[in-house]
Design a protein around this motif. Structure first.
Motif, PDB file in Angstrom:
ATOM      1  N   VAL A  62       0.840  -1.202   0.000  1.00 21.12           N
ATOM      2  CA  VAL A  62       0.000   0.000   0.000  1.00 21.12           C
ATOM      3  C   VAL A  62       0.873   1.249   0.000  1.00 21.12           C
ATOM      4  O   VAL A  62       0.580   2.228  -0.692  1.00 21.12           O
ATOM      5  N   LEU A  63       1.977   1.219   0.744  1.00 17.42           N
ATOM      6  CA  LEU A  63       2.879   2.364   0.764  1.00 17.42           C
ATOM      7  C   LEU A  63       3.506   2.595  -0.606  1.00 17.42           C
ATOM      8  O   LEU A  63       3.710   3.734  -1.026  1.00 17.42           O
ATOM      9  N   TRP A  64       3.826   1.531  -1.312  1.00 18.14           N
ATOM     10  CA  TRP A  64       4.488   1.659  -2.603  1.00 18.14           C
ATOM     11  C   TRP A  64       3.504   2.008  -3.721  1.00 18.14           C
ATOM     12  O   TRP A  64       3.743   2.914  -4.503  1.00 18.14           O
ATOM     13  N   LYS A  65       2.388   1.288  -3.788  1.00 20.85           N
ATOM     14  CA  LYS A  65       1.441   1.476  -4.886  1.00 20.85           C
ATOM     15  C   LYS A  65       0.389   2.535  -4.601  1.00 20.85           C
ATOM     16  O   LYS A  65      -0.228   3.057  -5.513  1.00 20.85           O
ATOM     17  N   GLY A  66       0.134   2.824  -3.341  1.00 19.72           N
ATOM     18  CA  GLY A  66      -0.937   3.738  -2.985  1.00 19.72           C
ATOM     19  C   GLY A  66      -2.214   2.960  -2.725  1.00 19.72           C
ATOM     20  O   GLY A  66      -2.335   1.783  -3.070  1.00 19.72           O
ATOM     21  N   SER A  67      -3.169   3.613  -2.125  1.00 17.68           N
ATOM     22  CA  SER A  67      -4.421   2.935  -1.793  1.00 17.68           C
ATOM     23  C   SER A  67      -5.319   2.825  -3.024  1.00 17.68           C
ATOM     24  O   SER A  67      -5.102   3.470  -4.042  1.00 17.68           O
ATOM     25  N   LYS A  68      -6.351   2.006  -2.926  1.00 13.43           N
ATOM     26  CA  LYS A  68      -7.313   1.847  -4.019  1.00 13.43           C
ATOM     27  C   LYS A  68      -8.039   3.161  -4.289  1.00 13.43           C
ATOM     28  O   LYS A  68      -8.395   3.455  -5.423  1.00 13.43           O
ATOM     29  N   THR A  69      -8.246   3.955  -3.244  1.00 14.70           N
ATOM     30  CA  THR A  69      -8.918   5.240  -3.403  1.00 14.70           C
ATOM     31  C   THR A  69      -8.108   6.171  -4.301  1.00 14.70           C
ATOM     32  O   THR A  69      -8.660   6.860  -5.153  1.00 14.70           O
ATOM     33  N   LEU A  70      -6.784   6.171  -4.119  1.00 16.61           N
ATOM     34  CA  LEU A  70      -5.938   7.004  -4.971  1.00 16.61           C
ATOM     35  C   LEU A  70      -5.977   6.529  -6.416  1.00 16.61           C
ATOM     36  O   LEU A  70      -5.965   7.340  -7.345  1.00 16.61           O
ATOM     37  N   GLY A  71      -6.013   5.216  -6.635  1.00 14.14           N
ATOM     38  CA  GLY A  71      -6.117   4.684  -7.989  1.00 14.14           C
ATOM     39  C   GLY A  71      -7.408   5.111  -8.661  1.00 14.14           C
ATOM     40  O   GLY A  71      -7.429   5.481  -9.840  1.00 14.14           O
ATOM     41  N   LEU A  72      -8.500   5.079  -7.907  1.00 16.54           N
ATOM     42  CA  LEU A  72      -9.789   5.510  -8.433  1.00 16.54           C
ATOM     43  C   LEU A  72      -9.761   7.006  -8.756  1.00 16.54           C
ATOM     44  O   LEU A  72     -10.256   7.428  -9.805  1.00 16.54           O
ATOM     45  N   ALA A  73      -9.148   7.801  -7.886  1.00 19.53           N
ATOM     46  CA  ALA A  73      -9.047   9.241  -8.133  1.00 19.53           C
ATOM     47  C   ALA A  73      -8.225   9.510  -9.391  1.00 19.53           C
ATOM     48  O   ALA A  73      -8.567  10.396 -10.182  1.00 19.53           O
ATOM     49  N   ASP A  74      -7.146   8.750  -9.608  1.00 22.89           N
ATOM     50  CA  ASP A  74      -6.341   8.906 -10.820  1.00 22.89           C
ATOM     51  C   ASP A  74      -7.167   8.619 -12.070  1.00 22.89           C
ATOM     52  O   ASP A  74      -7.048   9.314 -13.087  1.00 22.89           O
ATOM     53  N   LYS A  75      -8.000   7.573 -12.018  1.00 24.72           N
ATOM     54  CA  LYS A  75      -8.847   7.240 -13.169  1.00 24.72           C
ATOM     55  C   LYS A  75      -9.852   8.356 -13.449  1.00 24.72           C
ATOM     56  O   LYS A  75     -10.108   8.700 -14.600  1.00 24.72           O
ATOM     57  N   ILE A  76     -10.427   8.934 -12.395  1.00 26.80           N
ATOM     58  CA  ILE A  76     -11.394  10.018 -12.571  1.00 26.80           C
ATOM     59  C   ILE A  76     -10.718  11.230 -13.194  1.00 26.80           C
ATOM     60  O   ILE A  76     -11.248  11.843 -14.122  1.00 26.80           O
ATOM     61  N   VAL A  77      -9.532  11.576 -12.704  1.00 30.95           N
ATOM     62  CA  VAL A  77      -8.803  12.721 -13.252  1.00 30.95           C
ATOM     63  C   VAL A  77      -8.435  12.474 -14.704  1.00 30.95           C
ATOM     64  O   VAL A  77      -8.552  13.365 -15.551  1.00 30.95           O
ATOM     65  N   ALA A  78      -8.006  11.246 -15.028  1.00 29.07           N
ATOM     66  CA  ALA A  78      -7.667  10.922 -16.414  1.00 29.07           C
ATOM     67  C   ALA A  78      -8.896  11.053 -17.309  1.00 29.07           C
ATOM     68  O   ALA A  78      -8.800  11.546 -18.434  1.00 29.07           O
ATOM     69  N   GLU A  79     -10.056  10.633 -16.824  1.00 31.60           N
ATOM     70  CA  GLU A  79     -11.285  10.745 -17.613  1.00 31.60           C
ATOM     71  C   GLU A  79     -11.661  12.204 -17.826  1.00 31.60           C
ATOM     72  O   GLU A  79     -12.062  12.593 -18.923  1.00 31.60           O
ATOM     73  N   ILE A  80     -11.478  13.019 -16.803  1.00 32.88           N
ATOM     74  CA  ILE A  80     -11.775  14.449 -16.943  1.00 32.88           C
ATOM     75  C   ILE A  80     -10.829  15.076 -17.963  1.00 32.88           C
ATOM     76  O   ILE A  80     -11.244  15.880 -18.795  1.00 32.88           O
ATOM     77  N   ASP A  81      -9.562  14.689 -17.924  1.00 36.47           N
ATOM     78  CA  ASP A  81      -8.591  15.230 -18.878  1.00 36.47           C
ATOM     79  C   ASP A  81      -8.920  14.836 -20.310  1.00 36.47           C
ATOM     80  O   ASP A  81      -8.721  15.614 -21.241  1.00 36.47           O
ATOM     81  N   LEU A  82      -9.418  13.606 -20.520  1.00 39.10           N
ATOM     82  CA  LEU A  82      -9.742  13.138 -21.867  1.00 39.10           C
ATOM     83  C   LEU A  82     -11.019  13.760 -22.403  1.00 39.10           C
ATOM     84  O   LEU A  82     -11.104  14.157 -23.565  1.00 39.10           O
ATOM     85  N   VAL A  83     -12.042  13.835 -21.586  1.00 34.09           N
ATOM     86  CA  VAL A  83     -13.357  14.281 -22.032  1.00 34.09           C
ATOM     87  C   VAL A  83     -13.496  15.791 -21.946  1.00 34.09           C
ATOM     88  O   VAL A  83     -14.133  16.422 -22.766  1.00 34.09           O
ATOM     89  N   GLY A  84     -12.879  16.376 -20.938  1.00 32.69           N
ATOM     90  CA  GLY A  84     -12.987  17.815 -20.719  1.00 32.69           C
ATOM     91  C   GLY A  84     -13.820  18.099 -19.489  1.00 32.69           C
ATOM     92  O   GLY A  84     -14.680  17.308 -19.110  1.00 32.69           O
ATOM     93  N   PRO A  85     -13.568  19.231 -18.840  1.00 30.20           N
ATOM     94  CA  PRO A  85     -14.294  19.552 -17.607  1.00 30.20           C
ATOM     95  C   PRO A  85     -15.780  19.747 -17.875  1.00 30.20           C
ATOM     96  O   PRO A  85     -16.186  20.303 -18.882  1.00 30.20           O
TER      97      PRO A  85
END
Length: 120
Positions: free
Chosen positions: A90-113
């Motif tokens: 968990v310390l190395w990879k990060g928590s599942k919540t952070l992974g989900l947040a990364d996916k949401i941010v990536a989707e916002i970047d692709l689609v637009g705000p």
């Protein structure tokens, strides 16, 4: 007024406990729980590193970079504590919540705000 403050404080504690999955809030700030985490150990490691840096300055009569002593102790403390608690992954990879947040941010970047989930 005191009763309102106590009620607000208890509600905040219950909310925090529920978010952490704790059913009984009587041990949220328990000593044993505080001393079993990272913070307490890292403060001690930092203090030891600072004392070693001061000792190095005193013994050599020259300036010493404090981070040369502090950083290895901090990193070693994190690794040892993480290993003992079984949290190195968990310390190395990060928590599942952070992974989900990364996916949401990536989707916002692709689609637009403002257009998340909207079909073109």
């Amino acid at each position: 007024l005191d009763a309102a403050k106590r009620l607000a404080h208890t509600t905040a504690l219950r909310t925090r406990a529920a978010a952490e999955g704790v059913r009984d809030i009587s041990n949220v700030f328990h000593k044993k729980r505080f001393f079993s985490g990272y913070f307490y150990r890292l403060v001690i490691a930092y203090a030891i590193g600072l004392l070693l840096a001061m000792l190095g300055v005193h013994l050599t009569d020259r300036g010493q970079p404090a981070l040369m002593y502090i950083a290895p102790l901090i990193l070693a403390t994190i690794l040892i504590t993480g290993k003992r608690k079984g949290e190195l992954t968990v310390l190395w990879k990060g928590s599942k919540t952070l992974g989900l947040a990364d996916k949401i941010v990536a989707e916002i970047d692709l689609v637009g705000p403002g257009r998340v989930g909207v079909d073109p």
